[in-house]
Design an enzyme around this catalytic site. Structure first.
Site, PDB file in Angstrom:
ATOM      1  N   SER A   4      35.238  -8.487  -1.340  1.00 42.02           N
ATOM      2  CA  SER A   4      36.007  -8.485  -0.092  1.00 42.02           C
ATOM      3  C   SER A   4      35.080  -8.265   1.096  1.00 42.02           C
ATOM      4  CB  SER A   4      37.084  -7.406  -0.141  1.00 42.02           C
ATOM      5  OG  SER A   4      36.520  -6.156  -0.459  1.00 42.02           O
ATOM      6  N   ASP A  49      26.847 -12.505  -3.388  1.00 40.88           N
ATOM      7  CA  ASP A  49      28.223 -12.522  -2.872  1.00 40.88           C
ATOM      8  C   ASP A  49      28.323 -13.314  -1.571  1.00 40.88           C
ATOM      9  OD1 ASP A  49      28.363 -10.771  -4.957  1.00 40.88           O
ATOM     10  OD2 ASP A  49      28.580  -8.984  -3.717  1.00 40.88           O
TER      11      ASP A  49
HETATM   12  C1  GLA Z   1      27.354  -6.449  -6.052  1.00 37.31           C
HETATM   13  C2  GLA Z   1      26.257  -6.928  -5.104  1.00 37.31           C
HETATM   14  C3  GLA Z   1      25.633  -8.231  -5.601  1.00 37.31           C
HETATM   15  C4  GLA Z   1      25.200  -8.122  -7.058  1.00 37.31           C
HETATM   16  C5  GLA Z   1      26.326  -7.546  -7.913  1.00 37.31           C
HETATM   17  C6  GLA Z   1      25.892  -7.283  -9.331  1.00 37.31           C
HETATM   18  O1  GLA Z   1      28.428  -7.364  -6.035  1.00 37.31           O
HETATM   19  O2  GLA Z   1      26.780  -7.130  -3.816  1.00 37.31           O
HETATM   20  O3  GLA Z   1      24.552  -8.580  -4.774  1.00 37.31           O
HETATM   21  O4  GLA Z   1      24.020  -7.369  -7.178  1.00 37.31           O
HETATM   22  O5  GLA Z   1      26.835  -6.331  -7.367  1.00 37.31           O
HETATM   23  O6  GLA Z   1      25.597  -8.459  -9.982  1.00 37.31           O
END
Ligand code: GLA
Length: 390
Positions: free
Chosen positions: A132, A177
């Site tokens: 989010s 993300d």
């Molecule tokens: C979170 C972080 C990502 C990644 C994941 C684990 O979502 O924002 O960058 O490291 O954890 O894969």
């Protein structure tokens, strides 16, 4: 609600809040990571997809011409105000720091939208490992593009969003993300090489399978220090093994260098090295519709995250155990925790014609074992951030 209906809804909410129609609307999706967990900040591979859950921003220039961005949210009591004439720094309310950080990143590139009234609405469940916060960041960047008419390379937009998370939310996250929220493609997973930032589209179009997202409804707190601690342990492992990052280390090299590492740091590295390999294999499995192989890689990923990386939690483990009990014959190929961990969601690869029965079974068994109601939904791979009105 599809994206068009959702933006009409947010436009109507904007009208109610500010007494006029919005001139700009932008949207950015959340994501689910199919495999490749805690590999992005180790220069490894990830395989996420954007989901049909979005953060949407409707906006208009301020009628009074002041150089201030006011952000109101349909889910937060306090508005966030950003004075563009002042240096932009983190401040209360907390949720406003994500857009603040992105406004600061664009300002550093001499791109400022000028004074705005903004309404934020999100269908991405908060704090459930579906990004989010990345959706909020990338949506802010996309809104700035809509208002200024200046579009930037989506990779640069993702990097500005990641920096906002580092500097304004204090989470030293990787690039996954923000990247998938900015660059997602309908019908596709994205195999992202986090070192070179090269992407490969992996079609996810076989109608015989679905991805289920199972929310344990237990929330995690990424800035709880565990995430930063894992990251530091990976860096320690790489330094002691004499490589730039764990991407450069094979399983054999790790075994040879085992004596240089503490037991915990060794296990962290073992997860990362194995997970990077599993991710490229899973992409191959998806390309050839070898669903049992992909499912097994997902289970292996989960147990590695649970035992070696220690970022799972009892509720996530219960979901995976239930999935294993249902088994491939009854339609579950594989299941794993997804996202940073410590709660949030699992992702399961299932036969499309068994979705209903599997959903019912997981909800009933999870409730019986934990007393908690799980929320289950499926999503097709969605497109990344878009300007809906400009
Ligand atoms: C979170 C972080 C990502 C990644 C994941 C684990 O979502 O924002 O960058 O490291 O954890 O894969």
């Amino acid at each position: 609600m599809n994206l068009q209906e959702l933006s009409a809804h947010v436009a109507a909410e904007f009208q109610k809040t500010y007494g006029r129609a919005p001139r700009y609307i932008a949207a950015a999706p959340g994501r689910v990571n199919v495999i490749g967990e805690h590999t992005d900040y180790n220069d490894g591979f990830v395989l996420p997809m954007a989901i049909e859950f979005y953060t949407i921003m409707a906006a208009d220039k301020r009628p009074d011409g002041a150089n201030i961005v006011t952000l109101r949210s349909t889910s937060q009591p306090d508005a966030a105000m950003v004075d563009l004439a002042q240096p932009i720094t983190p401040t209360a309310p907390k949720w406003g720091n994500y857009p603040r950080g992105v406004l600061a990143g664009f300002a550093a590139r001499n791109i400022t939208p000028g004074g705005l009234d903004v309404l934020v609405h999100s269908t991405v469940p908060l704090g459930s490992g579906l990004s989010s916060s990345a959706a909020l960041e990338v949506c802010t960047g996309t809104l700035i593009e809509a208002v200024t008419g200046k579009t930037i390379d989506p990779i640069e937009k993702a990097l500005i969003a990641q920096k906002a998370e580092h500097d304004f939310a204090n989470v030293p996250c990787g690039i996954m993300d923000q990247f998938i929220s900015a660059l997602g493609r309908e019908g596709h997973l994205l195999l992202l090489d986090c070192r070179t930032r090269k992407t490969e589209l992996v079609a996810m179009s076989d109608p015989s399978v679905s991805l289920l997202i199972i929310n344990t409804n237990v929330k995690h707190e990424l800035s709880g220090g565990e995430y930063a601690e894992r990251r530091a342990q990976c860096e320690e492992a790489a330094a002691k093994l004499g490589v730039k990052s764990l991407r450069d280390c094979t399983a054999d090299q790790l075994e040879q260098g085992k004596a240089k590492l503490s037991e915990v740091v060794y296990r962290r590295a073992r997860h990362v090295i194995g997970e990077i390999e599993r991710t490229t294999h899973a992409a191959e499995g998806i390309r050839s519709s070898n669903w049992p192989a992909v499912g097994n890689l997902m289970y292996a990923s989960h147990y590695s995250l649970k035992d070696d990386y220690e970022v799972s939690c009892p509720e996530l483990d219960v979901v995976v155990e239930i999935a294993e009990d249902i088994g491939a014959k009854a339609g579950v190929y594989g299941c794993r925790m997804t996202g940073g961990g410590f709660g949030g969601c699992c992702v399961a690869l299932v036969k499309a014609d068994s979705v209903e029965a599997i959903t019912k079974k997981i909800i009933a068994d999870y409730k019986a074992k934990t007393g908690i109601d799980a929320t289950i939904f499926s999503s097709r791979p969605a497109a990344g951030a878009t300007i809906i009105k400009s």
